[in-house]
Structures are given as C-alpha cells and as structure tokens.
Design a protein around this motif. Sequence first.
Motif, PDB file in Angstrom:
ATOM      1  N   HIS A  89     -12.290   9.615   6.062  1.00 56.37           N
ATOM      2  CA  HIS A  89     -11.781   9.256   4.735  1.00 56.37           C
ATOM      3  C   HIS A  89     -12.694   8.229   4.074  1.00 56.37           C
ATOM      4  O   HIS A  89     -13.080   8.369   2.911  1.00 56.37           O
TER       5      HIS A  89
ATOM      6  N   SER B 256      -2.263   7.918   8.750  1.00 49.53           N
ATOM      7  CA  SER B 256      -2.688   8.166   7.380  1.00 49.53           C
ATOM      8  C   SER B 256      -4.178   8.450   7.367  1.00 49.53           C
ATOM      9  O   SER B 256      -4.921   7.965   8.223  1.00 49.53           O
TER      10      SER B 256
ATOM     11  N   ASN C  76      -0.340  -4.760   4.212  1.00 52.24           N
ATOM     12  CA  ASN C  76       0.599  -4.083   5.110  1.00 52.24           C
ATOM     13  C   ASN C  76       1.305  -5.031   6.077  1.00 52.24           C
ATOM     14  O   ASN C  76       2.294  -4.644   6.687  1.00 52.24           O
TER      15      ASN C  76
ATOM     16  N   LEU D 190      -3.585   2.030  10.537  1.00 62.07           N
ATOM     17  CA  LEU D 190      -3.121   3.355  10.128  1.00 62.07           C
ATOM     18  C   LEU D 190      -3.815   4.477  10.887  1.00 62.07           C
ATOM     19  O   LEU D 190      -3.577   5.651  10.622  1.00 62.07           O
TER      20      LEU D 190
ATOM     21  N   SER E  76       0.831  -1.191   0.000  1.00 58.37           N
ATOM     22  CA  SER E  76       0.000   0.000   0.000  1.00 58.37           C
ATOM     23  C   SER E  76       0.867   1.242   0.000  1.00 58.37           C
ATOM     24  O   SER E  76       1.983   1.241   0.493  1.00 58.37           O
ATOM     25  N   ASP E  77       0.321   2.338  -0.540  1.00 58.42           N
ATOM     26  CA  ASP E  77       1.066   3.586  -0.485  1.00 58.42           C
ATOM     27  C   ASP E  77       1.012   4.195   0.910  1.00 58.42           C
ATOM     28  O   ASP E  77       1.755   5.076   1.243  1.00 58.42           O
ATOM     29  N   ALA E  78       0.122   3.677   1.735  1.00 57.70           N
ATOM     30  CA  ALA E  78       0.049   4.136   3.126  1.00 57.70           C
ATOM     31  C   ALA E  78       0.842   3.148   3.971  1.00 57.70           C
ATOM     32  O   ALA E  78       0.684   1.957   3.868  1.00 57.70           O
ATOM     33  N   GLY E  79       1.704   3.642   4.804  1.00 52.09           N
ATOM     34  CA  GLY E  79       2.487   2.758   5.652  1.00 52.09           C
ATOM     35  C   GLY E  79       3.603   2.087   4.868  1.00 52.09           C
ATOM     36  O   GLY E  79       3.870   0.931   5.062  1.00 52.09           O
ATOM     37  N   GLU E  80       4.206   2.807   3.934  1.00 49.31           N
ATOM     38  CA  GLU E  80       5.249   2.245   3.092  1.00 49.31           C
ATOM     39  C   GLU E  80       6.370   1.676   3.955  1.00 49.31           C
ATOM     40  O   GLU E  80       6.915   2.349   4.801  1.00 49.31           O
TER      41      GLU E  80
END
Length: 192
Positions: A28, A21, A148, A116, A2-6
């Motif tokens: 969101h 995030s 993740n 996140l 994921s682009d969140a929590g890279e």
Amino acid sequence: MSDAGERPRDSPGPGPEFGPSALGTKEHWDAAYESELQIFQESGDAGEIWFGEESMIRLIRWMEKQKIPLDSSVLDIGTGNGVLLVELVKDFLTPSAELSGFQICIDKGTFDAISLNPDNAAEKRKQYVKSLCTVLKMEGFFLITSCNWTKEELLNEFKEGFEILEELPTPKFCFGGRIGNSVTALVFQRKK
C-alpha cells in the motif's frame, strides 16, 4: 481518528486490536509514495502533511523549547513524504548496525500503520519497540504522534525502555457530550 481501525478513542480494554487494513502493508505504502512522487515530479506538489501542519509545528516547537542542539541526529521513522525532514533541514523493523546513535526519533503515523499489519501486528509492534531501543541513544528523545492510540495505550506499548516526559497539546473535539482528542502526541525518553 483514522478510517482504518475505527474505534472510540476512549474505548475500554487493555489495548487495541485493530482489524487488518491495507494501511498496514508495505505494498500500500509503496504504491502511495510512488503516486506522490509522480505528482511531485509533474507539479511540484509536496503532498499531504500527515496529521496537519500543526502537528509538524508542535514537534519543532518542542525541540526548540528543549534547546535541542541544531546538530542533533534525528531519525524520522517512516518519513512519509519527507515534509517534516525538509522543515528540519532504512527499513526500521530490521535496523542495520549503521542505523544507531540517534538523539531524536520522530514517528507520525508509522506505529499506527504497523499496528494495522494483517500479519501478526502484535509481534510487529514488539519489533518496532526493540528497533527503537536499538537506534535511539540512551536518554534520547522519542516523539510520537498517533491517531489510533490513546496516551494510556502508548504508555503501555512503550513501558519497556522508555519513560514519559510530557504529553503535547493536541486539538480537542466534542461529540455526543464527550470531549476527546483525535490525535495523541507524546514525548518519551530512552531509559539508561
């Protein structure tokens, strides 16, 4: 990933601590689902299938292989846009008494999003496991797909009350001479 929590899928350490995030906030997801609902009403497009259609088929095939009765109660935790539920024909962190007795619970990305959360993600993860223990019958199945968490990390997160039955195969990739998975899919069973 994921682009969140890279972070690298094979990063060392006792467990991930993801940075906060927007993906971890209710606001969101309320906005995302409102947008998807509007698009569906206007065009009939069901939206994105999280982790791809093959992840949905992987879960359904596992249930078929295990000969899960067709009348089993199933809880799709988080639901997303509901595409998995359509294929299979309540606020989870604070389940009511009516939300219990499920034979199967499925999670595709909800635990990731909770991880996140900018407000005490570790406590929210513990509450998630506690809620899962409340809603899932003893010896019920919990199927989780995550982008993740590694297998080892998920085993650690669900060590209380669950045992691993199997790891479902997921696509592999090679980068920098190392082979890994971008997604982890595990089947747990609730302990007696």
